[in-house]
Design a protein around this motif. Structure first.
Motif, mmCIF file in Angstrom:
data_model
loop_
_atom_site.group_PDB
_atom_site.id
_atom_site.type_symbol
_atom_site.label_atom_id
_atom_site.label_comp_id
_atom_site.label_asym_id
_atom_site.label_seq_id
_atom_site.Cartn_x
_atom_site.Cartn_y
_atom_site.Cartn_z
ATOM 1 N N LEU A 171 -0.200 6.986 5.960
ATOM 2 C CA LEU A 171 -0.561 5.569 5.933
ATOM 3 C C LEU A 171 -0.237 5.011 4.550
ATOM 4 O O LEU A 171 -0.721 5.535 3.541
ATOM 5 C CB LEU A 171 -2.048 5.394 6.238
ATOM 6 C CG LEU A 171 -2.551 6.000 7.558
ATOM 7 C CD1 LEU A 171 -4.071 5.837 7.668
ATOM 8 C CD2 LEU A 171 -1.863 5.345 8.751
ATOM 9 N N ILE A 172 0.568 3.958 4.509
ATOM 10 C CA ILE A 172 1.002 3.378 3.230
ATOM 11 C C ILE A 172 0.421 1.975 3.104
ATOM 12 O O ILE A 172 0.702 1.099 3.931
ATOM 13 C CB ILE A 172 2.545 3.313 3.154
ATOM 14 C CG1 ILE A 172 3.168 4.671 3.529
ATOM 15 C CG2 ILE A 172 2.974 2.910 1.750
ATOM 16 C CD1 ILE A 172 4.677 4.642 3.606
ATOM 17 N N ASN A 173 -0.395 1.790 2.065
ATOM 18 C CA ASN A 173 -1.076 0.499 1.906
ATOM 19 C C ASN A 173 -0.163 -0.567 1.336
ATOM 20 O O ASN A 173 0.990 -0.304 0.999
ATOM 21 C CB ASN A 173 -2.325 0.658 1.027
ATOM 22 C CG ASN A 173 -2.112 1.500 -0.197
ATOM 23 O OD1 ASN A 173 -2.020 2.718 -0.104
ATOM 24 N ND2 ASN A 173 -2.023 0.861 -1.345
ATOM 25 N N GLY A 174 -0.694 -1.779 1.230
ATOM 26 C CA GLY A 174 0.122 -2.916 0.840
ATOM 27 C C GLY A 174 0.292 -3.063 -0.665
ATOM 28 O O GLY A 174 0.109 -2.110 -1.432
ATOM 29 N N PHE A 175 0.609 -4.263 -1.096
ATOM 30 C CA PHE A 175 1.057 -4.518 -2.467
ATOM 31 C C PHE A 175 0.009 -4.166 -3.512
ATOM 32 O O PHE A 175 0.330 -3.589 -4.544
ATOM 33 C CB PHE A 175 1.459 -5.985 -2.602
ATOM 34 C CG PHE A 175 1.986 -6.347 -3.957
ATOM 35 C CD1 PHE A 175 3.212 -5.864 -4.388
ATOM 36 C CD2 PHE A 175 1.266 -7.174 -4.802
ATOM 37 C CE1 PHE A 175 3.708 -6.194 -5.650
ATOM 38 C CE2 PHE A 175 1.745 -7.509 -6.058
ATOM 39 C CZ PHE A 175 2.970 -7.023 -6.486
ATOM 40 N N LEU A 220 9.324 5.642 -3.654
ATOM 41 C CA LEU A 220 9.824 6.595 -2.666
ATOM 42 C C LEU A 220 9.653 8.025 -3.154
ATOM 43 O O LEU A 220 9.355 8.930 -2.361
ATOM 44 C CB LEU A 220 11.290 6.313 -2.325
ATOM 45 C CG LEU A 220 11.613 4.943 -1.723
ATOM 46 C CD1 LEU A 220 12.997 4.974 -1.076
ATOM 47 C CD2 LEU A 220 10.560 4.485 -0.721
ATOM 48 N N ASP A 221 9.815 8.240 -4.459
ATOM 49 C CA ASP A 221 9.562 9.563 -5.016
ATOM 50 C C ASP A 221 8.105 9.965 -4.827
ATOM 51 O O ASP A 221 7.801 11.149 -4.584
ATOM 52 C CB ASP A 221 9.905 9.600 -6.513
ATOM 53 C CG ASP A 221 11.403 9.704 -6.769
ATOM 54 O OD1 ASP A 221 12.164 9.892 -5.805
ATOM 55 O OD2 ASP A 221 11.809 9.588 -7.949
ATOM 56 N N GLN A 222 7.204 9.001 -4.947
ATOM 57 C CA GLN A 222 5.786 9.306 -4.766
ATOM 58 C C GLN A 222 5.520 9.824 -3.350
ATOM 59 O O GLN A 222 4.808 10.815 -3.163
ATOM 60 C CB GLN A 222 4.926 8.069 -5.053
ATOM 61 C CG GLN A 222 3.430 8.366 -5.054
ATOM 62 C CD GLN A 222 2.585 7.139 -5.338
ATOM 63 O OE1 GLN A 222 3.016 5.997 -5.139
ATOM 64 N NE2 GLN A 222 1.350 7.358 -5.792
ATOM 65 N N ILE A 223 6.101 9.160 -2.355
ATOM 66 C CA ILE A 223 5.931 9.613 -0.967
ATOM 67 C C ILE A 223 6.533 10.997 -0.784
ATOM 68 O O ILE A 223 5.900 11.906 -0.221
ATOM 69 C CB ILE A 223 6.591 8.621 0.007
ATOM 70 C CG1 ILE A 223 5.943 7.237 -0.090
ATOM 71 C CG2 ILE A 223 6.499 9.139 1.449
ATOM 72 C CD1 ILE A 223 6.672 6.165 0.701
ATOM 73 N N LYS A 224 7.754 11.170 -1.246
ATOM 74 C CA LYS A 224 8.461 12.438 -1.067
ATOM 75 C C LYS A 224 7.712 13.588 -1.740
ATOM 76 O O LYS A 224 7.557 14.678 -1.163
ATOM 77 C CB LYS A 224 9.882 12.325 -1.633
ATOM 78 C CG LYS A 224 10.782 13.539 -1.384
ATOM 79 C CD LYS A 224 12.205 13.217 -1.816
ATOM 80 C CE LYS A 224 13.158 14.382 -1.548
ATOM 81 N NZ LYS A 224 12.927 15.494 -2.481
ATOM 82 N N ASP A 229 12.251 1.549 3.719
ATOM 83 C CA ASP A 229 13.195 2.080 2.738
ATOM 84 C C ASP A 229 13.187 3.603 2.706
ATOM 85 O O ASP A 229 14.241 4.234 2.550
ATOM 86 C CB ASP A 229 12.868 1.526 1.349
ATOM 87 C CG ASP A 229 13.454 0.129 1.128
ATOM 88 O OD1 ASP A 229 14.298 -0.291 1.941
ATOM 89 O OD2 ASP A 229 13.065 -0.531 0.143
ATOM 90 N N PHE A 230 12.006 4.213 2.838
ATOM 91 C CA PHE A 230 11.937 5.672 2.814
ATOM 92 C C PHE A 230 12.690 6.258 4.006
ATOM 93 O O PHE A 230 13.440 7.236 3.858
ATOM 94 C CB PHE A 230 10.486 6.154 2.824
ATOM 95 C CG PHE A 230 10.350 7.640 2.611
ATOM 96 C CD1 PHE A 230 10.290 8.169 1.337
ATOM 97 C CD2 PHE A 230 10.294 8.510 3.691
ATOM 98 C CE1 PHE A 230 10.183 9.541 1.126
ATOM 99 C CE2 PHE A 230 10.185 9.879 3.505
ATOM 100 C CZ PHE A 230 10.126 10.400 2.220
ATOM 101 N N THR A 231 12.519 5.665 5.167
ATOM 102 C CA THR A 231 13.200 6.161 6.364
ATOM 103 C C THR A 231 14.708 5.993 6.237
ATOM 104 O O THR A 231 15.479 6.854 6.680
ATOM 105 C CB THR A 231 12.687 5.435 7.612
ATOM 106 O OG1 THR A 231 11.256 5.553 7.677
ATOM 107 C CG2 THR A 231 13.279 6.027 8.880
ATOM 108 N N TYR A 264 -3.091 7.298 0.598
ATOM 109 C CA TYR A 264 -3.057 7.482 -0.850
ATOM 110 C C TYR A 264 -2.937 6.139 -1.546
ATOM 111 O O TYR A 264 -2.548 5.128 -0.943
ATOM 112 C CB TYR A 264 -1.880 8.386 -1.233
ATOM 113 C CG TYR A 264 -0.516 7.738 -1.019
ATOM 114 C CD1 TYR A 264 0.160 7.151 -2.085
ATOM 115 C CD2 TYR A 264 0.071 7.677 0.239
ATOM 116 C CE1 TYR A 264 1.388 6.538 -1.908
ATOM 117 C CE2 TYR A 264 1.293 7.065 0.433
ATOM 118 C CZ TYR A 264 1.956 6.498 -0.639
ATOM 119 O OH TYR A 264 3.162 5.872 -0.448
ATOM 120 N N ASP A 265 -3.287 6.120 -2.827
ATOM 121 C CA ASP A 265 -3.128 4.914 -3.644
ATOM 122 C C ASP A 265 -1.744 4.924 -4.287
ATOM 123 O O ASP A 265 -1.344 5.921 -4.911
ATOM 124 C CB ASP A 265 -4.176 4.861 -4.763
ATOM 125 C CG ASP A 265 -5.573 4.575 -4.242
ATOM 126 O OD1 ASP A 265 -5.693 4.049 -3.126
ATOM 127 O OD2 ASP A 265 -6.546 4.882 -4.965
#
Length: 306
Positions: free
Chosen positions: A71-75, A120-124, A150-152, A99-100
């Motif tokens: 789950l990826i939160n907003g701005f 994107l590095d944070q997600i990866k 963008d990550f996809t 995550y924050d």
């Protein structure tokens, strides 16, 4: 000549006092007076993972064998934006991570450019460090939808399905020098906090929303992370969604019909270039998963289990 000299002196004096007053007001209004420390983090909920750019605050729950959902939160809102949805997905058998983002909540606020690579590095890295089973499914709200898209596009082999909730559509670079929004954000910090209520069609049903938002604003680097994102994360919704369409991933698009933050009409623009399942949500604004959880959460589960 003497009159001009006196006028010049008066003008310079006025400028001096105006600048002095602005500096004083800046320090009075500045909410960022604290540092996030190890001792402080001991008293917060959730866990922490050391990544290349700093500590990331997160929560991971659900069966080890469950399909992974991130789950990826907003701005600017921390991971509590997923309260309700997080628990619902866990209860339905998924392994769920929230995550924050860097700069938000209780994650570190590195003094770097807040650009696409950073996020994107944070997600990866979270996927790799937590040894999450791939491919994962991404669920992003608002700016989180931008990141999920963008990550996809960049790492299609790591993604199974995508859910976009009122996703960001365009992020042009601001034209003003960066120090101007820095001053504005400092002087009008309360306005940013209070404006979070604009994401709801019935804000009175969420009386603690601003109270939850305020603590992160006390820690140095929050304001910088927002401004840097605005200046360094470029995004063109039509272009990115066209690329996402070429990756042939199942996509569920959810949108509150009364959204004023990212207008509902953008859903037509996205669907003109991206094949999706589409769930328009009546009587909801920018956060339909919070305003209509009885509709949105089951739809997400059905889509992810299909």
């Amino acid at each position: 000549m003497k009159i001009l000299k006196n006028l010049l002196i008066t003008l310079l004096a006025l400028i001096f006092f105006a600048v002095a007053a602005l500096v004083i007001l800046y320090f009075i209004k500045n909410k960022e007076t604290k540092e996030i420390t190890h001792e402080f983090r001991k008293n917060t909920g959730g866990s922490y993972e050391a990544l290349n750019m700093g500590q990331t605050h997160y929560e991971l729950d659900g069966q080890d064998t469950g399909k992974v959902v991130i789950l990826i939160n907003g701005f600017s809102v921390p991971y509590y934006i997923w309260d309700g949805t997080f628990e619902y997905l866990v209860d339905h058998g998924f392994r769920v991570l929230r995550y924050d983002l860097y700069g938000r909540g209780f994650s570190d606020r590195p003094d770097v450019l807040y650009n696409k690579k950073l996020y994107l590095d944070q997600i990866k890295e979270m996927i790799e460090h937590l040894h999450l089973q791939k491919p994962v499914s991404l669920v992003g709200v608002s700016f989180g939808g931008t990141l999920a898209t963008d990550f996809t596009c960049d790492y299609p082999e790591m993604v199974n399905k995508v859910v976009l909730i009122d996703p960001g559509y365009t992020r042009p670079k601001p034209k003003l020098p960066q120090f101007i929004p820095e001053i504005k954000e400092t002087l009008t910090a309360d306005d940013r906090a209070n404006s979070q209520m604009d994401d709801f069609i019935y804000p009175e049903l969420h009386p603690d929303w601003v109270k939850q938002y305020l603590p992160q604003m006390e820690y140095k680097g929050f304001r910088r992370s927002l401004i840097s994102t605005n200046y360094n994360y470029r995004y063109n919704g039509r272009e990115s969604n066209t690329i996402l369409n070429s990756k042939h991933k199942p996509v569920l698009l959810i949108w509150g019909k009364e959204d004023k933050t990212v207008p509902f009409t953008y859903s037509d623009s996205i669907r003109s270039v991206l094949k999706t399942q589409f769930l328009p949500v009546d009587d909801a604004a920018h956060l339909p998963h919070l305003e209509k959880p009885e509709i949105v959460n089951p739809a997400i589960v059905t889509f992810l289990k299909k």
